[in-house]
Design a protein around this motif. Sequence first.
Motif, short mmCIF file in Angstrom:
data_model
loop_
_atom_site.label_atom_id
_atom_site.label_comp_id
_atom_site.label_asym_id
_atom_site.label_seq_id
_atom_site.Cartn_x
_atom_site.Cartn_y
_atom_site.Cartn_z
N GLU A 62 0.83 -1.21 0.00
CA GLU A 62 0.00 0.00 0.00
C GLU A 62 0.87 1.26 0.00
N PHE A 63 1.90 1.27 0.83
CA PHE A 63 2.82 2.40 0.87
C PHE A 63 3.48 2.59 -0.49
N GLY A 64 3.92 1.50 -1.09
CA GLY A 64 4.56 1.56 -2.40
C GLY A 64 3.66 2.12 -3.48
N VAL A 65 2.38 1.76 -3.43
CA VAL A 65 1.42 2.28 -4.42
C VAL A 65 1.29 3.79 -4.27
N ARG A 66 1.22 4.27 -3.04
CA ARG A 66 1.12 5.71 -2.80
C ARG A 66 2.37 6.44 -3.29
N MET A 67 3.54 5.88 -3.03
CA MET A 67 4.78 6.53 -3.46
C MET A 67 4.94 6.46 -4.97
N ALA A 68 4.55 5.36 -5.58
CA ALA A 68 4.63 5.24 -7.03
C ALA A 68 3.72 6.25 -7.72
N ALA A 69 2.59 6.56 -7.11
CA ALA A 69 1.64 7.51 -7.70
C ALA A 69 2.12 8.96 -7.58
N ALA A 70 3.05 9.22 -6.70
CA ALA A 70 3.54 10.59 -6.49
C ALA A 70 4.47 11.03 -7.61
N ASP A 71 4.38 12.31 -7.96
CA ASP A 71 5.31 12.92 -8.91
C ASP A 71 6.48 13.57 -8.19
N ALA A 72 6.29 13.84 -6.88
CA ALA A 72 7.33 14.50 -6.09
C ALA A 72 7.09 14.17 -4.62
N PHE A 73 8.14 14.37 -3.83
CA PHE A 73 8.08 14.09 -2.39
C PHE A 73 8.62 15.27 -1.60
N VAL A 74 8.06 15.46 -0.42
CA VAL A 74 8.65 16.34 0.59
C VAL A 74 8.73 15.53 1.86
N VAL A 75 9.93 15.46 2.43
CA VAL A 75 10.14 14.74 3.68
C VAL A 75 10.19 15.76 4.81
N VAL A 76 9.31 15.59 5.78
CA VAL A 76 9.29 16.43 6.98
C VAL A 76 9.99 15.62 8.07
N THR A 77 11.18 16.08 8.45
CA THR A 77 11.98 15.27 9.36
C THR A 77 12.59 16.07 10.50
N PRO A 78 12.62 15.47 11.68
CA PRO A 78 13.41 16.06 12.76
C PRO A 78 14.86 15.61 12.62
N GLU A 79 15.68 16.18 13.45
CA GLU A 79 17.06 15.71 13.55
C GLU A 79 17.24 15.08 14.92
N TYR A 80 17.59 13.80 14.93
CA TYR A 80 17.91 13.08 16.17
C TYR A 80 19.38 12.71 16.12
N ASN A 81 20.16 13.20 17.05
CA ASN A 81 21.58 12.84 17.12
C ASN A 81 22.30 13.05 15.78
N GLN A 82 22.06 14.18 15.17
CA GLN A 82 22.64 14.59 13.90
C GLN A 82 22.26 13.69 12.73
N SER A 83 21.09 13.07 12.82
CA SER A 83 20.61 12.22 11.74
C SER A 83 19.08 12.29 11.71
N PHE A 84 18.49 11.41 10.95
CA PHE A 84 17.04 11.37 10.81
C PHE A 84 16.51 10.11 11.51
N PRO A 85 15.20 10.02 11.73
CA PRO A 85 14.63 8.88 12.45
C PRO A 85 14.78 7.55 11.70
N ALA A 86 15.01 6.49 12.45
CA ALA A 86 15.16 5.15 11.87
C ALA A 86 13.93 4.70 11.07
N PRO A 87 12.70 5.00 11.51
CA PRO A 87 11.55 4.57 10.70
C PRO A 87 11.54 5.17 9.29
#
Length: 189
Positions: A62-87
């Motif tokens: 289901e996640f793959g279908v949603r991402m395949a349908a997208a023409d573009a992405f925006v990632v909203v991310t915090p910074e944890y320990n100078q990186s991004f979240p594991a999930p």
Amino acid sequence: MRLAVIIASTRNGRFGPTVAEWFTARARRRGDLEVDLVDLAEIHLPSTLRDHDEAAPPRVVEFGVRMAAADAFVVVTPEYNQSFPAPLKTAIDWLYEEWHTKPVGFVSYGRESGGLHAVAQLRQIFTELHAVPIATAISLPCYWDLFAADGTWPKATASCNTAVRPLLDQLVWWARALRDARTARPYPV
């Protein structure tokens, strides 16, 4: 253009939905974008990846279908320990071709760096996946200072208010250019 806005944080008490709601409200004001808000905390992707010869679990499909349908992405991310979240890394790694030849923008938040360490790493990862990270990004350093006294977000004087348009303008430009290129000829991998 279909824009998938991905909320990267799954942590209790997270700030990501607040940032994503603000950003998607701005994106939805445009007449040229259809926005799909994707909250990784609601999707519950498995943390253990499958082997190449195993079928993907239904949530991943289901996640793959949603991402395949997208023409573009925006990632909203915090910074944890100078990186991004594991999930977020798990979500990225579950897919491959769904990211190809599509632009990726970033809205990050954190302490003084505003999440820019996380964004730097994400740019490398998405480039490896044949996506196109765009140069313009929105960074929210010390994001807790952006709240207005009455609890609204963000304050009218916050610089992020004027940063949305350039990010979306460039994202839409790249999305159109890359969609036209994909339509004209397959991308060689």
